[in-house]
Design a protein around this motif. Structure first.
Motif: not given
Lengths: 303, 303
Positions: A123-133
């Motif tokens: 998030e701090s680098e504005n990279v979108p993601y899925v999965g994780g928590t």
């Protein structure tokens, strides 16, 4: 090969060693603490180094925590530190994805096998993601999941990277999804590949072990962004403007910390014996990775 | 190296091939079926072989099912088979532990990373076990667990073996416990080490991938009791009294099935192209593992 210098109890040797450096890079787990147990005299050693004008950087492969989480851990244990002095493998991975890999949006989404520390740094680098928590993935795999993963309906077409880190909530469903993305051609990155995690005076499976099913299933290694990857050293040098000749890496693990310092051509490496490796691993002939010096524990630097 | 003979559509070649053997060892997933999808004409082929007096043995690395579970799967798909014709990697592992390893009780307890198929086969050989489908281990790891695993209070002193198989309920807690047993010196066995599992016309992480965290963490491979381990072939030969010269291994996977047959010095090997490997993997020069013959699918043996 030169034998490492033993500094515990050697007041003059310690002085001489410290004087050689302007910056100290510290591994955390196994050096400053083990789990929630702070090692003796750690705050005093850091204080002493600061009072002598040394730049301190806390370099950690623990991907479960963000830099902000780490700051909280330092506070809780009573270790004076600033968020900006912390450099974790999650942050290193986030920087690599956003600034070096630079996949064209929207195909730059990351599937995370890991905890919130990775998410925070992405998030701090504005990279979108899925999965994780994502709580919807913290469950058993069902026959419907197998079908939906196989036909792609459960997959996100924008995922271009699988980022594997330490995940205490790893399960078959997440591994199956990550493997499907890798089979579709996603880039395979790892925050770090430590095989074990020192905790509660014992060892537990590390990020490299948690991600090992993906390596085995896809048949190739991930690109690791933590120690001893020199991508991490380059990022540290860029951010902190350290002079490698006048920088010392302090760590407990030969094949990550000490190798990281040696490959990075730092002026020095210091091993502590409060973590993974012991004196037996560095003394005598034919040891593959040997630090410049070692102490029984970091507190011994107080003389 | 001789090129494999292509039998699909070659009526005379098929007759000649079948006549050479008294026994056929069949892999199941990817040969007879994929997931719950039965391949065409499979019952007819098995019926035809039986009618010509051939001994059939179903040799499977799938450790999630016991022989009795497999019989149910055969029944459901309409494939005629007897429980005694089924030989699974879980059964192979149970026999190895009880009859070959023969640890002195009570130090012969097994920690299972796997499903009920392994448990059933261990029970059939009167081998005590913990772990497996124990519902108390199907949860997240807690800070208390880390401490109790580290100090040993959560561990069973009688565990002398860690047996790793395909576990759809794998989690960090079970991996941490298994790793702790390995660190205490437990024998490290695996039902099989297949990297992938063919399912729903796709591939998922196999038993070898599920167990990969333990391999990575402890730094050594498990002793595998499934294909292509010759311990399994020896057990099959002992139980079914087959003449290896007159036995043919039928499978979809080169590095398990076909290698298993070649290393076991069987009279023949037959590859089907309905699973992991394809023609491209066996045709041309320099292919490491090549079957004696191949068909597009098992049903092609009906001519």
């Amino acid at each position: 090969m030169a034998q490492p210098k033993y500094l515990t109890g050697d007041k003059a040797g310690i002085e001489e060693f410290i004087d050689k450096f302007d910056a100290f890079l510290f591994d955390c787990d196994g050096v400053l603490w083990s789990g929630d147990h702070l090692f003796p005299k750690v705050p005093e050693v850091l204080e002493m180094l600061r009072s002598r004008g040394k730049q301190l950087v806390f370099v950690t492969n623990n991907s479960t925590k963000s830099r902000a989480d780490y700051k909280k851990k330092f506070d809780k244990l009573g270790i004076p530190a600033k968020v900006d002095e912390v450099f974790g493998s999650s942050y290193s991975a986030a920087i690599y994805i956003s600034r070096i890999l630079s996949l064209p949006p929207p195909k730059n989404k990351v599937f995370v096998l890991g905890e919130s520390g990775i998410e925070a740094e992405l998030e701090s680098e504005n990279v979108p993601y899925v999965g994780g928590t994502d709580p919807s993935l913290r469950r058993d795999i069902t026959p419907e999941d197998f079908a939906a993963i196989a036909d792609g309906s459960m997959l996100d077409d924008d995922v271009g990277v699988v980022l594997s880190g330490l995940d205490f909530h790893v399960n078959y469903l997440k591994l199956a999804i990550a493997f499907a993305y890798l089979r579709r051609g996603a880039q395979f990155l790892a925050t770090n590949t430590d095989s074990t995690l020192p905790m509660a005076h014992a060892f537990f499976p590390g990020a490299g072990s948690v991600g090992a099913p993906l390596v085995k299933a896809i048949g190739r290694e991930a690109l690791a962004l933590g120690k001893p990857s020199q991508a991490m050293m380059d990022a540290i040098e860029g951010k902190f403007k350290v002079d490698r000749e006048k920088t010392c890496m302090v760590g407990d693990r030969l094949n990550t910390d000490i190798q990281f310092g040696i490959e990075g051509k730092l002026g020095g490496t210091l091993m502590v014996c409060t973590g993974v490796n012991s004196k037996e691993d560095i003394l005598g002939e034919g040891k593959p990775v040997v630090p410049a010096a070692y102490v029984d524990s970091l507190g011994d630097l107080m003389g």
